[in-house]
Write a protein that holds these residues in place. Structure first.
Motif, PDB file in Angstrom:
ATOM      1  N   PHE A   1      19.536  -2.122  -4.040  1.00  0.00           N
ATOM      2  CA  PHE A   1      18.835  -3.102  -3.279  1.00  0.00           C
ATOM      3  C   PHE A   1      19.233  -4.696  -3.256  1.00  0.00           C
ATOM      4  O   PHE A   1      19.874  -5.191  -4.368  1.00  0.00           O
ATOM      5  CB  PHE A   1      17.465  -3.112  -4.438  1.00  0.00           C
ATOM      6  CG  PHE A   1      16.414  -4.300  -3.671  1.00  0.00           C
ATOM      7  CD1 PHE A   1      15.354  -4.046  -2.850  1.00  0.00           C
ATOM      8  CD2 PHE A   1      16.365  -5.579  -4.264  1.00  0.00           C
ATOM      9  CE1 PHE A   1      14.371  -5.055  -2.349  1.00  0.00           C
ATOM     10  CE2 PHE A   1      15.336  -6.584  -3.601  1.00  0.00           C
ATOM     11  CZ  PHE A   1      14.540  -6.211  -2.872  1.00  0.00           C
ATOM     12  N   GLU A   2      19.148  -5.375  -2.115  1.00  0.00           N
ATOM     13  CA  GLU A   2      19.838  -6.575  -2.202  1.00  0.00           C
ATOM     14  C   GLU A   2      18.770  -7.577  -1.756  1.00  0.00           C
ATOM     15  O   GLU A   2      17.889  -7.521  -0.683  1.00  0.00           O
ATOM     16  CB  GLU A   2      20.949  -6.636  -0.909  1.00  0.00           C
ATOM     17  CG  GLU A   2      22.063  -5.793  -1.193  1.00  0.00           C
ATOM     18  CD  GLU A   2      22.933  -5.776   0.002  1.00  0.00           C
ATOM     19  OE1 GLU A   2      23.681  -6.777   0.125  1.00  0.00           O
ATOM     20  OE2 GLU A   2      22.886  -4.787   0.803  1.00  0.00           O
ATOM     21  N   ALA A   3      18.739  -8.510  -2.685  1.00  0.00           N
ATOM     22  CA  ALA A   3      17.768  -9.628  -2.226  1.00  0.00           C
ATOM     23  C   ALA A   3      18.488 -10.601  -1.224  1.00  0.00           C
ATOM     24  O   ALA A   3      19.380 -11.245  -1.814  1.00  0.00           O
ATOM     25  CB  ALA A   3      17.438 -10.506  -3.611  1.00  0.00           C
ATOM     26  N   LEU A   4      18.082 -10.569   0.016  1.00  0.00           N
ATOM     27  CA  LEU A   4      18.925 -11.561   1.060  1.00  0.00           C
ATOM     28  C   LEU A   4      18.178 -13.064   1.096  1.00  0.00           C
ATOM     29  O   LEU A   4      18.904 -14.061   1.338  1.00  0.00           O
ATOM     30  CB  LEU A   4      18.503 -11.178   2.049  1.00  0.00           C
ATOM     31  CG  LEU A   4      19.222  -9.395   2.578  1.00  0.00           C
ATOM     32  CD1 LEU A   4      18.633  -9.202   3.854  1.00  0.00           C
ATOM     33  CD2 LEU A   4      20.543  -9.386   2.206  1.00  0.00           C
ATOM     34  N   THR A   5      17.218 -13.192   0.298  1.00  0.00           N
ATOM     35  CA  THR A   5      16.410 -14.474  -0.031  1.00  0.00           C
ATOM     36  C   THR A   5      15.908 -14.527  -1.326  1.00  0.00           C
ATOM     37  O   THR A   5      15.313 -13.680  -1.636  1.00  0.00           O
ATOM     38  CB  THR A   5      15.294 -14.817   0.938  1.00  0.00           C
ATOM     39  OG1 THR A   5      15.700 -14.939   2.292  1.00  0.00           O
ATOM     40  CG2 THR A   5      14.601 -15.987   0.828  1.00  0.00           C
ATOM     41  N   GLY A   6      16.517 -15.640  -2.035  1.00  0.00           N
ATOM     42  CA  GLY A   6      16.015 -15.682  -3.452  1.00  0.00           C
ATOM     43  C   GLY A   6      17.262 -14.586  -4.346  1.00  0.00           C
ATOM     44  O   GLY A   6      17.920 -14.324  -4.090  1.00  0.00           O
ATOM     45  N   ASN A   7      16.443 -14.283  -5.717  1.00  0.00           N
ATOM     46  CA  ASN A   7      17.126 -13.715  -6.516  1.00  0.00           C
ATOM     47  C   ASN A   7      16.616 -12.324  -7.036  1.00  0.00           C
ATOM     48  O   ASN A   7      15.409 -12.051  -6.420  1.00  0.00           O
ATOM     49  CB  ASN A   7      17.415 -14.266  -7.812  1.00  0.00           C
ATOM     50  CG  ASN A   7      18.107 -15.477  -7.984  1.00  0.00           C
ATOM     51  OD1 ASN A   7      19.317 -15.568  -7.011  1.00  0.00           O
ATOM     52  ND2 ASN A   7      17.520 -16.531  -8.441  1.00  0.00           N
ATOM     53  N   LEU A   8      17.283 -11.396  -7.368  1.00  0.00           N
ATOM     54  CA  LEU A   8      16.938 -10.014  -7.629  1.00  0.00           C
ATOM     55  C   LEU A   8      15.635 -10.155  -8.480  1.00  0.00           C
ATOM     56  O   LEU A   8      14.615  -9.400  -8.390  1.00  0.00           O
ATOM     57  CB  LEU A   8      18.037  -9.165  -8.317  1.00  0.00           C
ATOM     58  CG  LEU A   8      17.728  -7.630  -8.514  1.00  0.00           C
ATOM     59  CD1 LEU A   8      17.370  -7.018  -7.253  1.00  0.00           C
ATOM     60  CD2 LEU A   8      18.598  -7.173  -9.382  1.00  0.00           C
ATOM     61  N   SER A   9      15.516 -11.080  -9.390  1.00  0.00           N
ATOM     62  CA  SER A   9      14.361 -10.978 -10.358  1.00  0.00           C
ATOM     63  C   SER A   9      13.044 -11.313  -9.598  1.00  0.00           C
ATOM     64  O   SER A   9      12.018 -11.345 -10.300  1.00  0.00           O
ATOM     65  CB  SER A   9      14.587 -12.056 -11.565  1.00  0.00           C
ATOM     66  OG  SER A   9      14.932 -13.158 -10.808  1.00  0.00           O
ATOM     67  N   ASP A  10      13.113 -11.794  -8.314  1.00  0.00           N
ATOM     68  CA  ASP A  10      11.970 -12.329  -7.729  1.00  0.00           C
ATOM     69  C   ASP A  10      11.260 -11.071  -6.967  1.00  0.00           C
ATOM     70  O   ASP A  10      10.246 -11.386  -6.697  1.00  0.00           O
ATOM     71  CB  ASP A  10      12.319 -13.146  -6.346  1.00  0.00           C
ATOM     72  CG  ASP A  10      12.850 -14.462  -6.746  1.00  0.00           C
ATOM     73  OD1 ASP A  10      12.599 -14.964  -7.852  1.00  0.00           O
ATOM     74  OD2 ASP A  10      13.838 -15.086  -6.178  1.00  0.00           O
ATOM     75  N   TYR A  11      11.933  -9.652  -7.106  1.00  0.00           N
ATOM     76  CA  TYR A  11      11.405  -9.005  -6.434  1.00  0.00           C
ATOM     77  C   TYR A  11      10.987  -7.467  -7.277  1.00  0.00           C
ATOM     78  O   TYR A  11      11.582  -7.442  -8.505  1.00  0.00           O
ATOM     79  CB  TYR A  11      12.327  -8.180  -5.309  1.00  0.00           C
ATOM     80  CG  TYR A  11      12.687  -9.452  -4.220  1.00  0.00           C
ATOM     81  CD1 TYR A  11      11.839  -9.319  -3.172  1.00  0.00           C
ATOM     82  CD2 TYR A  11      13.757 -10.297  -4.343  1.00  0.00           C
ATOM     83  CE1 TYR A  11      11.980 -10.280  -2.105  1.00  0.00           C
ATOM     84  CE2 TYR A  11      13.924 -11.095  -3.292  1.00  0.00           C
ATOM     85  CZ  TYR A  11      12.934 -11.319  -2.209  1.00  0.00           C
ATOM     86  OH  TYR A  11      13.370 -12.288  -1.329  1.00  0.00           O
ATOM     87  N   ARG A  12      10.031  -6.775  -6.801  1.00  0.00           N
ATOM     88  CA  ARG A  12       9.753  -5.497  -7.138  1.00  0.00           C
ATOM     89  C   ARG A  12       9.898  -4.339  -6.542  1.00  0.00           C
ATOM     90  O   ARG A  12       9.557  -4.579  -5.228  1.00  0.00           O
ATOM     91  CB  ARG A  12       8.451  -5.227  -8.212  1.00  0.00           C
ATOM     92  CG  ARG A  12       8.100  -6.391  -9.269  1.00  0.00           C
ATOM     93  CD  ARG A  12       8.914  -5.860 -10.468  1.00  0.00           C
ATOM     94  NE  ARG A  12       8.578  -6.725 -11.599  1.00  0.00           N
ATOM     95  CZ  ARG A  12       9.508  -7.819 -11.948  1.00  0.00           C
ATOM     96  NH1 ARG A  12      10.291  -7.803 -11.205  1.00  0.00           N
ATOM     97  NH2 ARG A  12       9.164  -8.512 -13.133  1.00  0.00           N
ATOM     98  N   LEU A  13      10.627  -3.415  -6.883  1.00  0.00           N
ATOM     99  CA  LEU A  13      10.812  -2.248  -5.955  1.00  0.00           C
ATOM    100  C   LEU A  13       9.902  -1.089  -6.586  1.00  0.00           C
ATOM    101  O   LEU A  13       9.986  -0.481  -7.658  1.00  0.00           O
ATOM    102  CB  LEU A  13      12.168  -1.722  -5.875  1.00  0.00           C
ATOM    103  CG  LEU A  13      12.900  -0.801  -5.010  1.00  0.00           C
ATOM    104  CD1 LEU A  13      12.368  -1.254  -3.526  1.00  0.00           C
ATOM    105  CD2 LEU A  13      14.039  -0.201  -5.096  1.00  0.00           C
ATOM    106  N   HIS A  14       9.083  -0.459  -5.440  1.00  0.00           N
ATOM    107  CA  HIS A  14       8.024   0.573  -6.034  1.00  0.00           C
ATOM    108  C   HIS A  14       8.494   1.859  -5.083  1.00  0.00           C
ATOM    109  O   HIS A  14       8.551   1.817  -3.853  1.00  0.00           O
ATOM    110  CB  HIS A  14       6.836   0.152  -5.801  1.00  0.00           C
ATOM    111  CG  HIS A  14       6.682  -1.245  -6.274  1.00  0.00           C
ATOM    112  ND1 HIS A  14       6.059  -1.471  -7.622  1.00  0.00           N
ATOM    113  CD2 HIS A  14       6.443  -2.472  -5.550  1.00  0.00           C
ATOM    114  CE1 HIS A  14       5.755  -2.762  -7.626  1.00  0.00           C
ATOM    115  NE2 HIS A  14       6.193  -3.446  -6.526  1.00  0.00           N
ATOM    116  N   ALA A  15       8.600   2.793  -5.784  1.00  0.00           N
ATOM    117  CA  ALA A  15       8.652   4.214  -5.029  1.00  0.00           C
ATOM    118  C   ALA A  15       7.383   4.850  -4.653  1.00  0.00           C
ATOM    119  O   ALA A  15       6.352   4.645  -5.703  1.00  0.00           O
ATOM    120  CB  ALA A  15       9.343   5.282  -6.112  1.00  0.00           C
TER     121      ALA A  15
END
Length: 812
Positions: free
Chosen positions: A129-143
């Motif tokens: 998973f790549e955060a193209l805007t902001g940082n990785l910590s800004d996102y949650r990835l849900h299956a």
């Protein structure tokens, strides 16, 4: 595994049993499996996510789809709907795939490598998973996973629990189970009813996953889990603060514990060793094939290896069976009522596919198809319309070509050396039973190759006649000379009448085209006249439900089978006239090249405007028919035109090289993902089309049609046999015959024929002889008779009963 005790605070998810289950898109962008027989799992992908996963058999779909949702503060995005997708095989001939989903709003990218574990029933997804805007910590990835155990989603149970201290997601239904685990922790897990309390619903409402939803029973359920993607980022350098990694495994078993164990074993092994093993197996299999590869840019698809991979992916190693497609046509509109989709065995598709394998040099795999067919043949000699992998019928229609095709496969394998001379006796009972069924029930068919209409079909006739000649060779080699002679005489008699049954002349269409006539798609009756216009054929799948068309106005490329199977020359004026009629009625030239419809007024396709087929619609263009036409062009000596059509066939494929059943033929309908000349929503890949692609490559290399039977061409094109006996049957009565021909009475039971040539002034009783194929015949010595009449009646010796009717044939 007993269902876990619900923890304090857990609640029953609302909305049971969920909305009515649906399958998913039939336009697959990727299909794959391991070549290892230890791994009985097959996966598909579309719109950037995993779609149906089948285990432990090719005809047992266990998952609808498995995708991801991305959330952030005031943000919700589903990768399959909100991202642009690309797909690429990791290398030529290896069906492991790199899926890249880039959010259209530019905020993230998900890259997955998907393949199956060669050692067990597990599918792996190596995810970045790549955060193209902001940082990785800004996102949650849900299956988000939709189990459909087995071949349906209406009665599944899902839950989350720990197995041997490992947090997992589970589902079971119809005696099968699945389990999901990840290489990174789950931040949250949830199970709910689709459309009401599943993860998609709660996440889209900004509520996160409801961990109090621990279990959902007996319904259309979905499993969800939030991955701690930061735990897998590595932090090797500052740039990786924008990237997260995770390996996710979904495994299958009879019990939840078995599925969980397999899942964890794959996860512990890791992606790299499993992928190395997966690659190795496929490289070895591809290396054993003929080098039919076309010159191509290394950065472009090797379409030959795509096709060989598709054929092998749809094959069951344990039985040798091959299904028609790992898809369900217009699946997104289909409920659990469509149990089989195209993940069934059609004998016609199976033999056509075996021919593709043989053309590629995969002789052992093609031979295993013959062994499978021998085992699932019905007691009376025929094969059912289609079947589950274990031979249980799905539909029960009778298609006579499907009884002749296995004989032709045997003959091809014998000529290629895949069946040795010492092994022929093993297959003789199968051949004799099939030939017997054909002579007893042919030449008409209950259904044509499009599974719709009954009657005399040029395609079916071509396959039946070719099959009888191949069977004659087989029984002759076994020393049964009289039986071989009888089969050839039946074939000759039917071949002689093809024009009587299926050729229309002096019609409005033929006059407008300046041709004498043409072969029709199918005709259900004949009275010896030169026109078939008296005959009306039902047109299936049309909205009015009752449309009929005069037989002599119903055109189909099916007639080119008379050339493909060696019964008529490519330059026969009746054939060239038919080609003109086909092109006038059914050809459509698109920017990529020419394509054809199955027949005029076909109703099997999307409805007007692009809505999915729902029992009625409008037939669209079939790339398969472009491959068949290319074979005709090659037979006619126009190799360059055949190559142009090869290019058109390949141009119809998806981004990943998969060939569809149909392509869209109207103005673009972007909201339905329908674009001119691109795959429609019917089914993709169509294995039969990939087999045709391989056979065309082989035919072009060799300069001759690869699968044309030599017996028919030698007998009917290169030479002309003596007239066959003039056949009369209770089911095919004839009241006139030409002078100088031998009259043959063919009956389905032991009988004695009483006959007279002088109006019953005198009569002779003659016994019928048993042909060994369920028909009993008597040949009247009528060759020297001039014009007159022959009277006869029948005494059935097994029941000691007269037929009670006199029959008369006029000799003219």
């Amino acid at each position: 595994m007993a269902f876990p005790t619900l923890p304090p605070g857990s609640v029953v998810p609302p909305g049971a049993p969920g909305i009515e289950p649906r399958w998913t898109s039939s336009d697959k962008s990727a299909v794959g499996t391991s070549v290892s027989s230890a791994s009985c799992v097959w996966f598909t992908a579309s719109h950037g996510i995993l779609n149906e996963i089948y285990a432990p058999r090719l005809d047992m779909a266990c998952v609808r789809d498995f995708g991801f949702i991305v959330t952030a503060e005031n943000y919700f995005s589903e990768e399959k709907r909100d991202a642009d997708h690309s797909v690429q095989a990791i290398e030529d001939g290896v069906p492991a795939f790199r899926l890249v989903n880039t959010a259209r709003d530019g905020r993230y990218r998900i890259t997955k490598t998907i393949f199956s574990d060669p050692e067990r029933e597990v599918v792996l997804q190596d995810i970045r998973f790549e955060a193209l805007t902001g940082n990785l910590s800004d996102y949650r990835l849900h299956a988000l996973v939709a189990p459909h155990l087995v071949n349906g989603g209406g009665d599944n149970t899902g839950w989350y629990a720990d197995f041997k201290r490992r947090p997992m997601l589970f589902a079971e239904g119809s005696g099968r189970s699945l389990a999901i685990a990840a290489s990174v922790p789950w931040l949250a897990r949830s199970v709910g009813y689709v459309g009401f309390s599943d993860g998609w619903q709660t996440l889209s409402r900004g509520e996160g996953l409801k961990q109090e939803y621990c279990r959902a029973t007996s319904g259309n359920v979905a499993l969800s889990g939030t991955l701690d993607i930061q735990a897998g980022e590595g932090q090797a350098d500052e740039s990786q603060a924008h990237q997260g990694r995770a390996l996710i495994a979904i495994g299958f078993g009879t019990q939840p514990e078995e599925a969980a164990l397999r899942t964890l074993l794959s996860l512990e092994q890791g992606a790299e060793p499993a992928l190395k093993h997966y690659r190795s197996g496929w490289r070895e299999w591809q290396a054993g094939l003929l080098a039919l590869d076309e010159p191509h840019d290394p950065d472009k698809l090797n379409r030959y290896r795509v096709s060989t991979g598709v054929l092998a992916t749809h094959r069951d190693d344990a039985s040798g069976a091959i299904i028609a497609s790992l898809s369900i046509p217009w699946g997104f509109s289909k409920s659990d009522d469509d149990l089989g989709g195209y993940h069934l065995v059609w004998t016609r598709d199976l033999v056509e596919t075996a021919g593709g394998l043989l053309a590629a040099g995969a002789t052992a795999d093609a031979r295993s198809v013959l062994d499978y067919l021998t085992v699932i043949q019905e007691a009376d000699g025929h094969w059912v319309q289609n079947a589950w992998l274990d031979g249980r019928p799905y539909w029960y229609g009778i298609q006579m070509d499907e009884t002749a095709f296995p004989i032709l496969l045997y003959d091809m394998l014998l000529r290629s050396g895949a069946v040795g001379a010492s092994e022929t006796g093993r297959y003789l009972p199968m051949i004799e039973a099939a030939a017997g069924y054909i002579v007893r029930n042919g030449p008409t068919t209950e259904e044509d190759r499009w599974e719709e209409d009954a009657g005399y079909s040029p395609f079916t006739l071509a396959v039946e006649i070719a099959g009888l000649l191949a069977a004659a060779d087989a029984v002759e080699a076994a020393g049964r000379l009289d039986a071989a002679r009888y089969l050839r005489e039946v074939a000759d008699g039917w071949n002689e009448r093809i024009e009587e049954w299926t050729y229309a002349s002096d019609t409005e269409l033929s006059r407008s085209l300046g041709i004498e006539g043409y072969y029709v798609r199918i005709a259900s009756a004949t009275d010896g006249s030169l026109s078939l216009r008296r005959d009306f054929i039902p047109i299936r799948n049309r909205e009015d439900g009752g449309e009929v068309l005069e037989a002599d106005l119903l055109i189909s490329p099916d007639a080119l089978a008379l050339v493909r199977f060696g019964l008529r020359a490519a330059d026969d004026p009746r054939i060239t006239g038919t080609v003109a009629a086909i092109d006038a009625q059914l050809r459509r030239d698109l920017p990529a090249g020419p394509y054809w419809y199955r027949y005029n007024d076909d109703g099997y396709g999307e409805r007007i405007g692009g809505a999915p087929f729902a029992g009625s619609g409008v037939g669209r263009l079939w790339p398969l028919l472009t491959g068949e036409r290319a074979h005709y062009e090659l037979a006619a000596g126009r190799a360059d035109e055949a190559r142009r059509m090869l290019a058109a066939l390949e141009a119809s494929a998806s981004q990943g090289g998969l060939l569809p059943e149909q392509i869209w033929d109207s103005e673009d309908v972007p909201e339905r993902e329908l674009f001119l000349g691109r795959p429609s929503g019917s089914a993709m890949p169509l294995v039969w089309a990939h087999a045709e692609h391989i056979k065309l490559l082989r035919s072009l290399r060799d300069g001759v049609i690869f699968d044309r039977p030599p017996q028919t061409f030698a007998r009917y094109v290169a030479a002309k046999p003596a007239p066959a006996p003039f056949s009369w049957r209770l089911t095919a009565r004839r009241d006139q015959m030409p002078a100088g021909r031998e009259l043959r009475i063919e009956l389905p039971s032991p009988a004695r024929v009483r006959w007279s040539t002088d109006g019953w002034t005198s009569a002779t009783d003659s016994p019928c002889r048993d042909t060994g194929f369920g028909m009993h015949v008597f040949d009247l010595p009528t060759q020297t008779l001039g014009p007159g009449t022959i009277d006869f009646t029948i005494f059935w010796t097994d029941v000691q009963r007269w037929e009670g009717t006199d029959f008369r044939i006029e000799v003219v």
